[in-house]
Design a protein around this motif. Structure first.
Motif, short mmCIF file in Angstrom:
data_model
loop_
_atom_site.label_atom_id
_atom_site.label_comp_id
_atom_site.label_asym_id
_atom_site.label_seq_id
_atom_site.Cartn_x
_atom_site.Cartn_y
_atom_site.Cartn_z
N VAL A 36 -7.20 7.59 -5.15
CA VAL A 36 -6.87 6.65 -4.07
C VAL A 36 -8.11 6.38 -3.22
N VAL B 71 1.43 5.60 2.78
CA VAL B 71 0.69 4.41 2.34
C VAL B 71 -0.66 4.37 3.04
N VAL C 116 -6.10 -1.81 -7.82
CA VAL C 116 -5.03 -1.47 -6.88
C VAL C 116 -3.70 -1.38 -7.61
N GLY D 119 -0.15 -0.14 -6.19
CA GLY D 119 -0.42 -0.65 -4.86
C GLY D 119 -0.24 -2.15 -4.77
N GLU E 90 -2.76 -2.05 -0.09
CA GLU E 90 -1.89 -0.94 0.30
C GLU E 90 -1.76 -0.01 -0.90
N LEU E 91 -2.15 1.25 -0.69
CA LEU E 91 -2.20 2.22 -1.78
C LEU E 91 -1.28 3.39 -1.46
#
Length: 412
Positions: A324, A358, A385, A390, A407-408
């Motif tokens: 991430v 997140v 991603v 994500g 957004e991961l």
């Protein structure tokens, strides 16, 4: 005498399938006494509440045991795997309800209580055919074993025995295919009713693919880190040593001819340029500071190297998973590179926040805008991603500003 291979296979197959059917009679009839007792007791006493309660308890307790027996029977005797039902990791009311909805345990109960006795009748029929075939085929043997008086009183036994033998031989010849057909017929509902449902199998497959994809991403990221370390500790150090030696040669040998000094100076310059290019390559593979000190320190170094002013805000309660952090770093790096090279931006802002499970990344610049979301660089970021499940979004109207958001999921 050599037995033909085809005949040997047929005999072995008939023995295996007939043994499989014989082993299924008792498990399939195991619950018959329960509902027979319930019916007779209710008819005799009229206390249906007690009989139904006791019968239901016996069925609920016996169904898992019978399922395990059938699973072993199918796997050992005919090689059919009836998968186990996956239990939830933690039993709560919600997880139990989801498990009951997904597994549908009443399918197993219906199999043992209703379908089992019908299959037992079919198995007994095949076994009766096998017994009749053996009895007819060996008619001469057992008839001569009878006392002489009985054979003499058996009118026409000399003409009937050949017919018995031929009929028995026909039944035995048909036994391998009959037993095989019945075994296959039994296996189909068993896999569907005793194993997980189709929806549960699909969900388990999705979970397996998600785990394997995560493992693959982590393996690729680990390999990228290994290549970075090898280049940094090996090739890059050799180039540094070469550049130092060339610099020492220029500084300590002023008596060299002008042409030689020019060649050495050119080689020294190319060595330093190669070090800079290799440093960019290593940093592009996986910056060492990202692994050693985390995303905050790596982004601080990235912002310091960027030609335009970067306002950086990082709000992380704890470090995320290495994959991430790597994806977040490269999203920000590519966004700042695009802002510098293509957008003619004067400044940029980077915001990294962890909200629940997140990790949110947002990069904004005041450049010309009009970034192509389908371009090679942004498409590659979107794929990176997406590999972590994500979300990636690009907003770049003509005239700016350009905002790249990722957004991961960062739950460990």
């Amino acid at each position: 005498m050599t037995i033909p291979a085809g005949l040997r296979r047929a005999v072995l197959r008939a023995r295996r399938d007939t043994g499989f059917l014989a082993a299924g009679v008792l498990p399939h009839l195991a619950l018959v006494p329960v509902w027979a007792w319930a019916a007779t007791t209710t008819d005799r006493t009229g206390n249906w509440l007690l009989t139904v309660s006791v019968s239901a308890a016996l069925v609920l307790l016996g169904a898992p045991v019978l399922t395990a027996v059938q699973r072993v029977r199918y796997r050992v005797l005919i090689g059919v795997d009836v998968p186990r039902l996956t239990a939830p990791g933690q039993w709560t009311w919600a997880s139990t309800a989801r498990w009951l909805a997904a597994t549908r345990p009443w399918r197993k109960i219906g199999y043992h209580l209703l379908l089992g006795p019908l299959l037992a009748l079919l198995e007994l029929l095949v076994l009766a055919v096998a017994a009749a075939g053996l009895a007819g085929f060996s008619a001469y043997a057992w008839s001569w074993a009878l006392p002489t008086e009985i054979r003499q009183d058996w009118f026409g036994y000399l003409t009937q025995l050949p017919a018995y033998t031929a009929a028995g031989l026909l039944l035995l010849c048909a036994l391998p295919w009959t037993a095989r057909a019945v075994a296959r017929f039994e296996a189909r509902p068993a896999v569907g009713l005793l194993g997980p449902s189709r929806a549960q199998r699909l969900q388990e497959r999705v979970d397996q693919l998600a785990v394997s994809r995560t493992d693959l991403i982590e393996a690729v990221d680990a390999e990228r880190r290994r290549i970075e370390r090898d280049l940094h500790d090996g090739t890059q150090q050799r180039l540094v040593s070469l550049a130092v030696n060339l610099g020492l040669a220029l500084a300590t040998r002023p008596d060299l001819p002008g042409a030689a000094r020019e060649v050495i100076a050119k080689a020294h310059l190319e060595a330093k340029e190669a070090i800079a290019e290799l440093d960019d390559l290593v940093r592009g593979l996986h910056p060492a500071v990202l692994e050693d000190r985390g995303l905050d320190a790596a982004l601080s170094g990235l912002a310091a190297r960027t030609p335009l002013p970067v306002r950086l805000r990082v709000d992380l309660a704890e470090r995320a998973a290495p994959t991430v952090e790597s994806v977040a770093y490269f999203v920000i790096s590519e966004a700042l590179t695009n802002a510098t090279k293509h957008a003619n931006a004067m400044r940029a802002e980077v915001l990294v926040r962890q909200v629940g499970e997140v990790l949110r990344v947002r990069v904004t610049d005041d450049g010309l805008g009009g970034a192509d979301a389908d371009g090679t660089g942004l498409t590659g970021l979107a794929k990176r991603v997406g590999s972590l499940d994500g979300a990636f979004h690009v907003s770049s109207p003509a005239g700016g500003p350009t905002t790249i958001t990722a957004e991961l999921p960062c739950a460990r």
